[in-house]
Design an enzyme around this catalytic site. Sequence first.
Site, PDB file in Angstrom:
ATOM      1  N   ASP A  22       0.806  -1.175   0.254  1.00  0.00           N
ATOM      2  CA  ASP A  22      -0.037   0.068   0.176  1.00  0.00           C
ATOM      3  C   ASP A  22       0.954   1.265  -0.149  1.00  0.00           C
ATOM      4  O   ASP A  22       1.454   1.591   0.911  1.00  0.00           O
ATOM      5  CB  ASP A  22      -0.866   0.078   1.126  1.00  0.00           C
ATOM      6  CG  ASP A  22      -2.018   1.103   1.159  1.00  0.00           C
ATOM      7  OD1 ASP A  22      -1.961   1.960   0.403  1.00  0.00           O
ATOM      8  OD2 ASP A  22      -3.095   0.854   2.056  1.00  0.00           O
ATOM      9  N   ASP A  65      -3.847   7.057  -3.656  1.00  0.00           N
ATOM     10  CA  ASP A  65      -3.500   5.852  -2.529  1.00  0.00           C
ATOM     11  C   ASP A  65      -4.221   4.640  -3.340  1.00  0.00           C
ATOM     12  O   ASP A  65      -5.376   4.506  -3.385  1.00  0.00           O
ATOM     13  CB  ASP A  65      -4.478   6.323  -1.339  1.00  0.00           C
ATOM     14  CG  ASP A  65      -4.632   5.430   0.064  1.00  0.00           C
ATOM     15  OD1 ASP A  65      -3.938   4.214  -0.140  1.00  0.00           O
ATOM     16  OD2 ASP A  65      -5.248   5.738   0.862  1.00  0.00           O
ATOM     17  N   HIS A  75     -11.912   5.917   2.528  1.00  0.00           N
ATOM     18  CA  HIS A  75     -12.059   7.313   3.033  1.00  0.00           C
ATOM     19  C   HIS A  75     -11.966   8.418   1.931  1.00  0.00           C
ATOM     20  O   HIS A  75     -11.340   8.117   0.800  1.00  0.00           O
ATOM     21  CB  HIS A  75     -10.818   7.624   3.921  1.00  0.00           C
ATOM     22  CG  HIS A  75      -9.365   7.197   3.327  1.00  0.00           C
ATOM     23  ND1 HIS A  75      -8.553   8.033   2.725  1.00  0.00           N
ATOM     24  CD2 HIS A  75      -8.795   5.841   3.212  1.00  0.00           C
ATOM     25  CE1 HIS A  75      -7.626   7.142   2.112  1.00  0.00           C
ATOM     26  NE2 HIS A  75      -7.918   5.865   2.884  1.00  0.00           N
ATOM     27  N   HIS A 113      -6.770  11.397   4.693  1.00  0.00           N
ATOM     28  CA  HIS A 113      -8.251  11.395   5.692  1.00  0.00           C
ATOM     29  C   HIS A 113      -9.060  12.744   5.675  1.00  0.00           C
ATOM     30  O   HIS A 113      -8.694  13.573   6.414  1.00  0.00           O
ATOM     31  CB  HIS A 113      -8.258  10.519   6.906  1.00  0.00           C
ATOM     32  CG  HIS A 113      -9.732  10.260   7.343  1.00  0.00           C
ATOM     33  ND1 HIS A 113     -10.039  10.209   8.404  1.00  0.00           N
ATOM     34  CD2 HIS A 113     -10.858  10.078   6.621  1.00  0.00           C
ATOM     35  CE1 HIS A 113     -11.307   9.983   8.575  1.00  0.00           C
ATOM     36  NE2 HIS A 113     -11.680   9.926   7.603  1.00  0.00           N
ATOM     37  N   GLU A 173     -11.230   1.013  -0.452  1.00  0.00           N
ATOM     38  CA  GLU A 173     -10.580   0.031  -0.032  1.00  0.00           C
ATOM     39  C   GLU A 173     -11.208  -1.021   0.680  1.00  0.00           C
ATOM     40  O   GLU A 173     -12.004  -0.425   1.546  1.00  0.00           O
ATOM     41  CB  GLU A 173      -9.251   0.257   0.488  1.00  0.00           C
ATOM     42  CG  GLU A 173      -9.319   1.016   1.753  1.00  0.00           C
ATOM     43  CD  GLU A 173      -8.243   1.892   2.441  1.00  0.00           C
ATOM     44  OE1 GLU A 173      -7.252   1.041   2.815  1.00  0.00           O
ATOM     45  OE2 GLU A 173      -8.212   3.152   2.542  1.00  0.00           O
ATOM     46  N   GLU A 217      -7.179  -1.567  -3.313  1.00  0.00           N
ATOM     47  CA  GLU A 217      -7.636  -0.290  -3.066  1.00  0.00           C
ATOM     48  C   GLU A 217      -7.380   0.604  -4.239  1.00  0.00           C
ATOM     49  O   GLU A 217      -6.195   0.600  -4.937  1.00  0.00           O
ATOM     50  CB  GLU A 217      -6.897   0.448  -1.811  1.00  0.00           C
ATOM     51  CG  GLU A 217      -6.931   1.875  -1.698  1.00  0.00           C
ATOM     52  CD  GLU A 217      -6.303   2.432  -0.271  1.00  0.00           C
ATOM     53  OE1 GLU A 217      -5.189   1.755   0.097  1.00  0.00           O
ATOM     54  OE2 GLU A 217      -6.775   3.426   0.257  1.00  0.00           O
TER      55      GLU A 217
HETATM   56  C1  HZT Z   1      -3.435   6.910   7.725  1.00  0.00           C
HETATM   57  C2  HZT Z   1      -1.890   6.718   7.748  1.00  0.00           C
HETATM   58  C3  HZT Z   1      -1.237   6.668   6.662  1.00  0.00           C
HETATM   59  C4  HZT Z   1      -5.447   6.586   6.178  1.00  0.00           C
HETATM   60  C5  HZT Z   1      -6.479   4.413   5.352  1.00  0.00           C
HETATM   61  C6  HZT Z   1      -5.185   3.909   4.948  1.00  0.00           C
HETATM   62  C7  HZT Z   1      -3.464   3.156   4.043  1.00  0.00           C
HETATM   63  O1  HZT Z   1      -7.035   3.493   8.285  1.00  0.00           O
HETATM   64  C8  HZT Z   1     -10.306   6.989   7.923  1.00  0.00           C
HETATM   65  C9  HZT Z   1     -10.651   5.785   7.173  1.00  0.00           C
HETATM   66  C10 HZT Z   1      -1.881   6.354   5.618  1.00  0.00           C
HETATM   67  C11 HZT Z   1      -3.169   6.136   5.400  1.00  0.00           C
HETATM   68  C12 HZT Z   1      -3.701   6.578   6.434  1.00  0.00           C
HETATM   69  F1  HZT Z   1      -0.014   6.694   6.903  1.00  0.00           F
HETATM   70  N1  HZT Z   1      -5.928   5.026   6.539  1.00  0.00           N
HETATM   71  N2  HZT Z   1      -5.214   4.090   3.279  1.00  0.00           N
HETATM   72  N3  HZT Z   1      -4.051   3.459   2.914  1.00  0.00           N
HETATM   73  N4  HZT Z   1      -4.167   3.371   5.264  1.00  0.00           N
HETATM   74  S1  HZT Z   1      -6.816   4.881   8.050  1.00  0.00           S
HETATM   75  C13 HZT Z   1      -8.180   5.425   7.805  1.00  0.00           C
HETATM   76  O2  HZT Z   1      -6.307   5.489   9.085  1.00  0.00           O
HETATM   77  S2  HZT Z   1      -8.891   6.985   8.355  1.00  0.00           S
HETATM   78  C14 HZT Z   1      -9.281   5.028   6.973  1.00  0.00           C
HETATM   79 MN    MN Z   2      -3.872   2.837   1.153  1.00  0.00          MN
HETATM   80 MN    MN Z   3      -6.542   4.526   1.699  1.00  0.00          MN
END
Ligand code: HZT
Ligand code: MN
Ligand code: MN
Length: 420
Positions: free
Chosen positions: A194, A205, A274, A282, A307, A401
Site C-alpha cells: 500500500d 492511494d 476514506h 483522510h 479499499e 484499493e
Molecule cells: C493513515 C495513515 C497513513 C488512512 C487508511 C489507509 C493506508 O486506516 C479513515 C478511514 C496512511 C493512510 C491512512 F500513513 N488510513 N489507506 N491506505 N491506510 S486509516 C483511515 O487511518 S482513516 C481509514
Molecule cells: Mn492505502
Molecule cells: Mn486508503
Amino acid sequence: MSDTAEVSVPEVAAVPEEKGPIDTGAVVGGNAAPDAQAGSGKKSKNKKKKKKNPIKKIETYYPEGVYPEGEWMDYDNDFNLARTTDEEKRYLQRDAERTDHWNEVRKGAEIHKRVRRNVQNKLKPGMLLSDIADIIENATRKYTGAEDLKQMDDPKSQGIGFPTGLSLNHVAAHFTPNSGDKTVLKYEDVMKVDFGVQVNGNIIDSAWTVAFDPQYDNLLAAVKDATYTGIKEAGIDVRLTDIGEAIQEVMESYEVEINGETFQVKPCRNLCGHNIAPYRIHGGKSVPIVKNGDNTKMEEGEHFAIETFGTTGRGYVVQEGECSHYARNADTHTSPSLTSAKKLLKTIDDNFGTLPFCRRYLDRLGEEKYLFALNSLVKQGAVQDYPPLVDVRGSYTAQFEHTILLHPHKKEIVSRGDDY
Ligand code: HZT
Ligand code: MN
Ligand code: MN
C-alpha cells in the site's frame, strides 16, 4: 475522452512503455515457485552493471504535460444520470473548469502505475521488507523528481504520499519497516503493498495483495471483487452505508481453504475507505466495508480511496506492535515546550506538512534520537500515531484499493492499471 460504460471487465489502456525490455512476472495471486529466488546463477564479476532502464522524471515521458485519464465508469444510479443534453453540457463545462486539477491527479496515478509495475516483477521470497520499501520509495522519488536540486527547497510539491505499507498475514495495514528491521518476505506470506504518490498535495492511494502460494487465491479474489463492487456502487449522493452493504455481501459470498481448513471470507469491519483532501490522506468521510447505518452521502468533485480488507480471522482489527506511521494533526496548533520536540516539529512541518511520514523518513533527513520528542508530540496531540492494525494471530488478511474521482458526469478510477 475514452469512455467505457461496461464495468465488469473494463478495458484498460496499457501503461506506455519505457525503452528496453521489461519483465512481466505474474505477482498478484500468482503461482511463483517457492524456489524462484532472485539473483541465482549469476556470475559475479567485478564489473559495474549499467542500468538498462534508469527511471527518469515522469515529465520526460510526457513532454506535453498531459497525463492519461484513468478508467471511466458510468454512474449507475438513476439520480446520477444526465437526463437532457443541456444537463450533460453543464456537467462537462463544470468538469472542464478543473482540467488542471484532474491532470495533476492523473500525473500521480501514472507514477503509481509505473512504480508498481517496476516492483511487481522483483518481489520474491527471501527479500527484506526494507529493500522492497526502498525500491518503491526510490522509484517514486525519481519519477516525481523529489531529489532534484531545483525541487529541494519545496519538498512538499510532489513525492511520496505516505509510507509504504508492507503488512504481512494477520497484520492488515500500517506496517512499514523501522530502521534495523530484518523481516524477510516468505513464500507462505500474504503481503499488502500500500503506497502513495502526491502531486501538489493530490494523493494517489492504491494497494494490492501479493501471495506466492495459490491456496490464497480465493481470499485475494474475494477482496478484489469486493473492492470493485465498492467502486461500482460509489457515486454522487450515494449513502456510505449502502456501499458498505454491497461490499459485505460480495466479500462474504467467498470461501477459502487454507491448510485444509475452510473459512468464509469476512470483511475487517472496523477498517474502511476514506475521502482524500489536499495534503490530507483522510478528508473526514469514512467508507465502511459493512452495513453500518452511516447515511452520509458522497458528493460531486470528491476524491475517494475505495479499499476493502478480507480476513480468515475475527474481522476486527486492533492496534498492536511498534509504530512506524505518523502524521501531523492538521487541526492542532499548540506549540511544544520541549526544545527537541519544537525542532522535530519544524522538520515535520517543513518536509511533510500534514502528509503521513514514517521513522525511516526522519532517519534519512539526519534526525537522530528523536523518539522521545516524537512520542511527546503524539501525547500532546500535535502528531497522530498510526500503529499497525492486526487481526488475530494466525489469520490472513488481504486488501485491494483504488483512488477514484467523482466527476459531475462520470467517475474515474484514476489508479486503475493493467495489473489490478
Ligand atoms: C493513515 C495513515 C497513513 C488512512 C487508511 C489507509 C493506508 O486506516 C479513515 C478511514 C496512511 C493512510 C491512512 F500513513 N488510513 N489507506 N491506505 N491506510 S486509516 C483511515 O487511518 S482513516 C481509514
Ligand atoms: Mn492505502
Ligand atoms: Mn486508503
